[in-house]
Design a protein around this motif. Structure first.
Motif, PDB file in Angstrom:
ATOM      1  N   VAL A   1       0.873  -1.171   0.000  1.00 27.61           N
ATOM      2  CA  VAL A   1       0.000   0.000   0.000  1.00 27.61           C
ATOM      3  C   VAL A   1       0.912   1.225   0.000  1.00 27.61           C
ATOM      4  CG1 VAL A   1      -1.855   1.223   1.171  1.00 27.61           C
ATOM      5  CG2 VAL A   1      -1.745  -1.287   1.277  1.00 27.61           C
ATOM      6  N   LEU A   2       1.066   1.836  -1.173  1.00 22.95           N
ATOM      7  CA  LEU A   2       2.012   2.937  -1.350  1.00 22.95           C
ATOM      8  C   LEU A   2       1.286   4.260  -1.162  1.00 22.95           C
ATOM      9  CD1 LEU A   2       3.754   1.621  -4.613  1.00 22.95           C
ATOM     10  CD2 LEU A   2       4.382   1.140  -2.248  1.00 22.95           C
ATOM     11  N   LEU A   3       1.518   4.905  -0.042  1.00 28.36           N
ATOM     12  CA  LEU A   3       0.837   6.158   0.272  1.00 28.36           C
ATOM     13  C   LEU A   3       1.576   7.342  -0.330  1.00 28.36           C
ATOM     14  CD1 LEU A   3      -1.353   7.738   1.866  1.00 28.36           C
ATOM     15  CD2 LEU A   3       0.272   7.797   3.784  1.00 28.36           C
ATOM     16  N   ASP A   4       0.861   8.170  -1.074  1.00 26.08           N
ATOM     17  CA  ASP A   4       1.406   9.461  -1.503  1.00 26.08           C
ATOM     18  C   ASP A   4       1.182  10.466  -0.382  1.00 26.08           C
ATOM     19  OD1 ASP A   4       2.434   8.967  -4.079  1.00 26.08           O
ATOM     20  OD2 ASP A   4       0.424   9.002  -4.939  1.00 26.08           O
ATOM     21  N   LEU A   5       2.246  11.040   0.125  1.00 27.38           N
ATOM     22  CA  LEU A   5       2.112  12.022   1.194  1.00 27.38           C
ATOM     23  C   LEU A   5       1.392  13.259   0.670  1.00 27.38           C
ATOM     24  CD1 LEU A   5       5.584  11.707   2.959  1.00 27.38           C
ATOM     25  CD2 LEU A   5       3.547  10.247   3.125  1.00 27.38           C
ATOM     26  N   ARG A   6       0.769  13.971   1.576  1.00 24.20           N
ATOM     27  CA  ARG A   6      -0.082  15.101   1.162  1.00 24.20           C
ATOM     28  C   ARG A   6       0.699  16.110   0.309  1.00 24.20           C
ATOM     29  NH1 ARG A   6      -2.848  17.965   5.693  1.00 24.20           N
ATOM     30  NH2 ARG A   6      -3.809  15.927   5.938  1.00 24.20           N
ATOM     31  N   GLY A   7       0.097  16.418  -0.844  1.00 25.63           N
ATOM     32  CA  GLY A   7       0.729  17.345  -1.770  1.00 25.63           C
ATOM     33  C   GLY A   7       1.633  16.683  -2.776  1.00 25.63           C
ATOM     34  N   THR A   8       1.685  15.337  -2.792  1.00 26.82           N
ATOM     35  CA  THR A   8       2.514  14.619  -3.757  1.00 26.82           C
ATOM     36  C   THR A   8       1.668  13.586  -4.492  1.00 26.82           C
ATOM     37  OG1 THR A   8       3.203  12.745  -2.353  1.00 26.82           O
ATOM     38  CG2 THR A   8       4.441  14.805  -2.134  1.00 26.82           C
ATOM     39  N   GLY A   9       2.080  13.247  -5.698  1.00 23.94           N
ATOM     40  CA  GLY A   9       1.434  12.168  -6.438  1.00 23.94           C
ATOM     41  C   GLY A   9      -0.071  12.323  -6.539  1.00 23.94           C
ATOM     42  N   ARG A  10      -0.804  11.307  -6.073  1.00 26.15           N
ATOM     43  CA  ARG A  10      -2.256  11.284  -6.156  1.00 26.15           C
ATOM     44  C   ARG A  10      -2.930  12.046  -5.026  1.00 26.15           C
ATOM     45  NH1 ARG A  10       0.030   6.436  -6.329  1.00 26.15           N
ATOM     46  NH2 ARG A  10       0.055   5.253  -8.285  1.00 26.15           N
ATOM     47  N   SER A  11      -2.166  12.536  -4.071  1.00 27.47           N
ATOM     48  CA  SER A  11      -2.737  13.208  -2.902  1.00 27.47           C
ATOM     49  C   SER A  11      -2.830  14.712  -3.126  1.00 27.47           C
ATOM     50  CB  SER A  11      -1.904  12.922  -1.648  1.00 27.47           C
ATOM     51  OG  SER A  11      -1.989  11.556  -1.303  1.00 27.47           O
ATOM     52  N   ALA A  12      -3.899  15.295  -2.632  1.00 25.48           N
ATOM     53  CA  ALA A  12      -4.159  16.720  -2.831  1.00 25.48           C
ATOM     54  C   ALA A  12      -3.194  17.579  -2.018  1.00 25.48           C
ATOM     55  CB  ALA A  12      -5.596  17.044  -2.436  1.00 25.48           C
ATOM     56  N   VAL A  13      -2.953  18.767  -2.515  1.00 25.24           N
ATOM     57  CA  VAL A  13      -2.186  19.763  -1.762  1.00 25.24           C
ATOM     58  C   VAL A  13      -3.059  20.243  -0.610  1.00 25.24           C
ATOM     59  CG1 VAL A  13      -1.065  22.019  -1.853  1.00 25.24           C
ATOM     60  CG2 VAL A  13      -0.908  20.456  -3.811  1.00 25.24           C
ATOM     61  N   PRO A  14      -2.591  20.202   0.625  1.00 22.54           N
ATOM     62  CA  PRO A  14      -3.428  20.608   1.751  1.00 22.54           C
ATOM     63  C   PRO A  14      -3.656  22.110   1.771  1.00 22.54           C
ATOM     64  CG  PRO A  14      -1.199  20.201   2.495  1.00 22.54           C
ATOM     65  CD  PRO A  14      -1.238  19.775   1.051  1.00 22.54           C
ATOM     66  N   ALA A  15      -4.777  22.504   2.358  1.00 20.27           N
ATOM     67  CA  ALA A  15      -5.065  23.934   2.487  1.00 20.27           C
ATOM     68  C   ALA A  15      -3.998  24.623   3.332  1.00 20.27           C
ATOM     69  CB  ALA A  15      -6.455  24.124   3.108  1.00 20.27           C
ATOM     70  N   ASP A  16      -3.507  23.936   4.327  1.00 16.91           N
ATOM     71  CA  ASP A  16      -2.460  24.465   5.199  1.00 16.91           C
ATOM     72  C   ASP A  16      -1.166  23.727   4.882  1.00 16.91           C
ATOM     73  OD1 ASP A  16      -0.783  25.352   7.182  1.00 16.91           O
ATOM     74  OD2 ASP A  16      -2.010  24.638   8.861  1.00 16.91           O
ATOM     75  N   LEU A  17      -0.245  24.387   4.180  1.00 13.84           N
ATOM     76  CA  LEU A  17       0.987  23.726   3.760  1.00 13.84           C
ATOM     77  C   LEU A  17       1.850  23.300   4.949  1.00 13.84           C
ATOM     78  CD1 LEU A  17       2.040  25.905   0.696  1.00 13.84           C
ATOM     79  CD2 LEU A  17       1.005  23.622   0.681  1.00 13.84           C
ATOM     80  N   ALA A  18       1.662  23.935   6.089  1.00 16.33           N
ATOM     81  CA  ALA A  18       2.445  23.559   7.270  1.00 16.33           C
ATOM     82  C   ALA A  18       2.141  22.137   7.716  1.00 16.33           C
ATOM     83  CB  ALA A  18       2.190  24.537   8.413  1.00 16.33           C
ATOM     84  N   THR A  19       0.998  21.589   7.282  1.00 15.08           N
ATOM     85  CA  THR A  19       0.667  20.212   7.656  1.00 15.08           C
ATOM     86  C   THR A  19       1.494  19.196   6.888  1.00 15.08           C
ATOM     87  OG1 THR A  19      -1.144  20.053   6.036  1.00 15.08           O
ATOM     88  CG2 THR A  19      -1.700  20.856   8.249  1.00 15.08           C
ATOM     89  N   GLN A  20       2.391  19.655   6.008  1.00 13.42           N
ATOM     90  CA  GLN A  20       3.325  18.729   5.362  1.00 13.42           C
ATOM     91  C   GLN A  20       4.509  18.374   6.255  1.00 13.42           C
ATOM     92  OE1 GLN A  20       3.970  20.912   1.604  1.00 13.42           O
ATOM     93  NE2 GLN A  20       2.908  19.246   0.544  1.00 13.42           N
ATOM     94  N   ARG A  21       4.616  19.021   7.413  1.00 13.97           N
ATOM     95  CA  ARG A  21       5.665  18.646   8.349  1.00 13.97           C
ATOM     96  C   ARG A  21       5.461  17.199   8.766  1.00 13.97           C
ATOM     97  NH1 ARG A  21       5.741  22.251  13.475  1.00 13.97           N
ATOM     98  NH2 ARG A  21       4.510  20.533  14.337  1.00 13.97           N
ATOM     99  N   CYS A  22       6.556  16.458   8.926  1.00 14.67           N
ATOM    100  CA  CYS A  22       6.455  15.002   9.090  1.00 14.67           C
ATOM    101  C   CYS A  22       5.557  14.598  10.257  1.00 14.67           C
ATOM    102  CB  CYS A  22       7.831  14.368   9.195  1.00 14.67           C
ATOM    103  SG  CYS A  22       8.924  15.021  10.474  1.00 14.67           S
ATOM    104  N   ASP A  23       5.674  15.250  11.411  1.00 17.42           N
ATOM    105  CA  ASP A  23       4.866  14.834  12.554  1.00 17.42           C
ATOM    106  C   ASP A  23       3.391  15.145  12.355  1.00 17.42           C
ATOM    107  OD1 ASP A  23       5.792  17.590  12.799  1.00 17.42           O
ATOM    108  OD2 ASP A  23       4.845  17.603  14.768  1.00 17.42           O
ATOM    109  N   ARG A  24       3.082  16.138  11.516  1.00 17.66           N
ATOM    110  CA  ARG A  24       1.695  16.491  11.280  1.00 17.66           C
ATOM    111  C   ARG A  24       1.048  15.566  10.245  1.00 17.66           C
ATOM    112  NH1 ARG A  24       0.696  22.861  11.243  1.00 17.66           N
ATOM    113  NH2 ARG A  24      -1.425  22.030  11.464  1.00 17.66           N
ATOM    114  N   GLN A  25       1.850  14.710   9.603  1.00 16.26           N
ATOM    115  CA  GLN A  25       1.296  13.723   8.681  1.00 16.26           C
ATOM    116  C   GLN A  25       1.035  12.374   9.361  1.00 16.26           C
ATOM    117  OE1 GLN A  25       2.455  13.866   4.465  1.00 16.26           O
ATOM    118  NE2 GLN A  25       4.171  15.140   5.092  1.00 16.26           N
TER     119      GLN A  25
END
Length: 278
Positions: free
Chosen positions: A50-74
């Motif tokens: 199960v290959l997860l695309d992290l938020r904002g990459t690949g098939r996953s949407a760009v989050p409204a709050d880009l700060a949520t791309q920080r590793c602990d917030r994912q």
């Protein structure tokens, strides 16, 4: 292919490949689309990946709050995926920077983790020191390679603080066990997909204190497999052994002739190591 919504409404995408018990795979980069993992050298013969695309990459949407791309917030995204898959506990495989997310998930949800496979993991969230001398010893193993003189000169400029962008490109062969056409294509593809801004946010201000993470890992009672590459300058085998010692129960496999992506260098050896861990 599948999709789900995380807790903040961000749509996440993932691929589901192969047969067997599910293995959730977290990509590195940081923040590269998960497709570069492929079938992990044929691991799909043993596990459903199960290959997860992290938020904002690949098939996953760009989050409204880009700060949520920080590793602990994912971490919440991984938990949302676990629930979406209907798994009581999850097996996690993480490559490189993806290990930061996997470890932080395990720290926050230890009861939800069945096992961890860390493939040439980043040491950032555990505060493990890798010195220039460590990397030089590994780099010297490649002295017989035709590309070595130029790549080594670039490494020396990086270590002296005089590097240019061209020098960072020139050391790319050191990250591969074999610098052949397939490795060149993989490196070029990663360069096209790389998002420096997202990568910077992944390790942004506010990431948990490594001392706190290490203390939590010392109490983590799950099987851990750490796969290192003999030629990996990012995590030399000597430091990989120290990394494995952070866990109560960990097995270290150093794959001969492998770089930072060992499933590319010797798929059979990689699959035997990882499939045997299950």
């Amino acid at each position: 292919m599948g999709t789900l919504e995380s807790g903040d409404g961000t749509r996440l995408g993932y691929a589901d490949l192969g047969d067997g018990p599910p293995l959730v795979c977290l990509p590195g980069g940081p923040m590269l689309p998960a497709e570069y993992l492929g079938d992990l050298g044929g691991l799909t013969a043993h596990r459903s990946l199960v290959l997860l695309d992290l938020r904002g990459t690949g098939r996953s949407a760009v989050p409204a709050d880009l700060a949520t791309q920080r590793c602990d917030r994912q971490v919440d995204d991984v938990e949302a995926l676990r629930a979406h898959l209907g798994l009581e506990r999850v097996d996690l495989l993480a490559h490189s920077a993806g290990a930061a997310l996997a470890l932080l998930y395990a720290v926050r949800h230890p009861g939800r983790v069945r096992g961890l496979t860390l493939v040439t993991p980043s040491q950032r969230v555990v505060g493990l020191d890798v010195t220039d001398a460590d990397r030089r010893r590994v780099a010297e193993l490649r002295r017989g390679e035709p590309w070595f003189p130029a790549a080594c000169a670039a490494l020396e400029r990086i270590w002296s603080g005089e590097a240019t962008d061209a020098d960072w490109t020139a050391i790319t062969p050191f990250t591969h066990g074999r610098w052949d056409d397939a490795a060149r294509a993989a490196a070029a593809r990663a360069d096209r997909q790389r998002d420096p801004d997202a990568a910077a946010r992944y390790y942004g201000d506010g990431v948990p204190d490594p001392a706190v993470v290490r203390a939590a890992l010392a109490a983590l009672r799950v099987p851990v497999l750490l796969v290192a590459g003999e030629y990996d300058v990012a995590l030399p085998p000597s430091r990989a052994a120290e990394y494995a010692d952070l866990f109560p129960t960990a097995r270290l496999v150093v794959q001969p002739g492998a770089g930072h992506s060992p499933w590319e260098d010797d798929p059979g050896a990689f699959v035997r190591a990882v499939a045997g861990a299950g």
